[in-house]
Design an enzyme around this catalytic site. Structure first.
Site, PDB file in Angstrom:
ATOM      1  N   ASP A   1       0.846  -1.194   0.000  1.00 55.46           N
ATOM      2  CA  ASP A   1       0.000   0.000   0.000  1.00 55.46           C
ATOM      3  C   ASP A   1       0.879   1.240   0.000  1.00 55.46           C
ATOM      4  O   ASP A   1       2.031   1.214   0.461  1.00 55.46           O
ATOM      5  CB  ASP A   1      -0.937  -0.002   1.223  1.00 55.46           C
ATOM      6  CG  ASP A   1      -0.203  -0.116   2.549  1.00 55.46           C
ATOM      7  OD1 ASP A   1       0.734  -0.935   2.645  1.00 55.46           O
ATOM      8  OD2 ASP A   1      -0.543   0.617   3.501  1.00 55.46           O
TER       9      ASP A   1
ATOM     10  N   GLU B   1       0.001  -1.193   5.726  1.00 59.25           N
ATOM     11  CA  GLU B   1       1.023  -0.720   6.660  1.00 59.25           C
ATOM     12  C   GLU B   1       0.821   0.759   6.964  1.00 59.25           C
ATOM     13  O   GLU B   1       1.101   1.221   8.062  1.00 59.25           O
ATOM     14  CB  GLU B   1       2.418  -0.945   6.060  1.00 59.25           C
ATOM     15  CG  GLU B   1       3.561  -0.847   7.061  1.00 59.25           C
ATOM     16  CD  GLU B   1       4.085   0.557   7.278  1.00 59.25           C
ATOM     17  OE1 GLU B   1       4.794   0.775   8.271  1.00 59.25           O
ATOM     18  OE2 GLU B   1       3.792   1.467   6.475  1.00 59.25           O
TER      19      GLU B   1
ATOM     20  N   ASP C   1      12.157  -1.207   4.877  1.00 59.52           N
ATOM     21  CA  ASP C   1      11.196  -0.106   4.862  1.00 59.52           C
ATOM     22  C   ASP C   1      11.678   1.065   5.710  1.00 59.52           C
ATOM     23  O   ASP C   1      10.883   1.750   6.339  1.00 59.52           O
ATOM     24  CB  ASP C   1       9.838  -0.623   5.373  1.00 59.52           C
ATOM     25  CG  ASP C   1       8.713   0.380   5.145  1.00 59.52           C
ATOM     26  OD1 ASP C   1       8.868   1.264   4.276  1.00 59.52           O
ATOM     27  OD2 ASP C   1       7.692   0.287   5.832  1.00 59.52           O
TER      28      ASP C   1
HETATM   29 ZN   LIG Z   1       6.680   2.145   4.560  1.00 55.47          ZN
END
Ligand SMILES: [Zn+2]
Length: 447
Positions: free
Chosen positions: A88, A153, A177
């Site tokens: 996402d 997330e 990330d």
């Molecule tokens: Zn992220």
């Protein structure tokens, strides 16, 4: 020990870029429940696409629970290395702020522009293609490697929670990330609400999220000459008209409230100086004020691995009731209960009741932990950067979702962080370098 992967890495660069372009073209912004998918058709398409890409690379894939998550696995063995990325993206925001279309990637000066290039499609694919380079080099894995693809997330982590409830948990892992070298500590993240009846007659609304320093707070009132005078003498910025007075501040992320100016705090300080019946206003003005560490409530609250506690008053709504939304980032070694006790005791003195809204437990792996040592060493050897220390942050990544997991890349030190911003972009050279770091790290972790 590094293995020579140069030819395999070179061969995968174009494929990585092509896959990233395909994935960025899918606007996977959360649209809850739309089209019968948990987070909307965009997120579902992105999930299916990444599973298709992984299948093409030789992974066994699984589409989980009606689109809450998916995974892709290679290798054999009892143990499992987990790599968690998310598909996402945050909304593009104002299209006029973008030089190119956020969902039509364009390469300029070695950078690929588009929403999700940094957060988190680019890094996730870099790690995925890294595994392919190892397969091409004939490496056999003594553990299974499983990519776990999350789908919300940026909102409430329901996808990764479903995964945890239903699927096998890796024995260790990382999430691509965040930044290099790696993040070994993430503070506890407490979001809570303080509430009371409105007995003052005031009407106030300020802020829009727990996790952002509010840049404006509005008092609805036709009589505000005294307040204007007070704010003026305090040198606080504001504007007013016949119906309202608006205090302005500066937005910042709640993990570093010291970088912003809290408009709610300033409005409350002004009102409190004139005298008010409102418990919420008095609480904010007297117990927190403009102190991002809330020292009056917590004293000096800090630890060596992760620094100081941070507290942000993200929202204040005074209408039928008084409602304060607080975001608090707690040092990794400080027990949450201690913080809750002090905060709720302080709130109680102003007639405010404490209610927890959300809690993400901290993560903290000591620097001599096998995973930390391995990842830091591989990063240092490949990047040549032996100076930048491992990072502690107030931010939150999927690393919190599992034990023995840290955030690892893919942003390099000094590379501009453009995630969540207009003109989000990935430096392709760095993305290829990240693929190399991931390949070597996965190699090491699966021996
Ligand atoms: Zn992220």
């Amino acid at each position: 020990m590094l293995i020579n992967l140069t030819p395999q890495l070179q061969k995968q660069q174009a494929s990585l870029r092509e896959a990233l372009v395909d994935l960025i073209r899918i606007p996977s912004v959360c649209d809850e429940g739309a089209g019968g998918f948990p987070f909307g058709p965009g997120v579902d398409n992105a999930l299916r696409k990444v599973l298709e890409i992984a299948g093409g690379l030789g992974f066994r894939t699984h589409y989980g629970e009606g689109g809450y998550y998916g995974y892709a696995e290679v290798g054999e063995g009892q143990e499992m290395l987990g790599i968690m990325g998310h598909l996402d993206v945050v909304p593009a925001g104002n299209l006029e702020d973008w030089a190119t279309h956020p969902f039509d990637p364009v390469e300029r000066d070695g950078m690929l522009y588009g929403r999700g290039t940094q957060d988190d499609k680019g890094p996730t694919l870099a790690a995925l293609f890294a595994v392919r380079t190892l397969m091409d080099a004939g490496v056999t894995f003594n553990k299974r490697i499983r990519f776990i693809f999350g789908t919300d997330e940026e909102t409430l982590w329901r996808g990764i929670q479903r995964y945890k409830e239903r699927e096998e948990i890796p024995s260790m892992g990382f999430t691509p990330d965040a930044r290099f070298p790696l993040v070994y500590a993430e503070k506890g993240l407490l979001q809570c609400v303080l509430e009371a009846k409105n007995e003052s007659g005031l009407r106030i609304s300020g802020g829009s999220a727990f996790n952002a320093v509010p840049d404006s707070a509005t008092l609805y009132s036709t009589h505000h000459d005294d307040l204007a005078e007070e704010l003026h003498s305090l040198k606080f910025d504001f504007a007013r008209n016949n119906e309202q007075l608006i205090v302005t501040g500066q937005a910042a992320h709640a993990m570093e409230p010291e970088c912003g100016v809290n408009a709610i705090a300033r409005l409350c300080i002004g009102l409190d100086a004139l005298g008010t019946e409102s418990g919420a206003v008095r609480f904010i003005a007297r117990e927190i004020g403009e102190d991002p560490y809330a020292t009056r409530i917590f004293g000096t609250c800090e630890d060596k691995p992760s620094g100081k506690l941070r507290l942000n008053v993200g929202k204040l709504d005074i209408g039928d009731t008084e409602h304060i939304s607080i975001d608090c980032r707690i040092p990794v070694t400080v027990p949450k209960e201690k913080v809750v006790r002090k905060l709720s005791a302080a709130a109680q003195r102003y007639g405010l009741a404490y209610r927890e809204f959300d809690w993400l437990a901290p993560i903290y792996l000591p620097l001599d932990h096998f995973l930390i040592k391995t990842l830091a060493r591989v990063y240092g050897l490949i990047s040549g950067d032996l100076i930048t220390p491992p990072i502690a942050t107030g931010g939150a990544t999927y690393a919190r979702a599992m034990d023995n997991c840290v955030a690892f890349g893919a942003l390099f030190p000094n590379e501009p962080n453009t995630e969540h911003q207009p003109n989000e972009r990935a430096v392709l050279k760095n993305l290829y370098r990240a693929m190399e770091i991931y390949a070597q790290a996965i190699y090491e972790l699966t021996r």
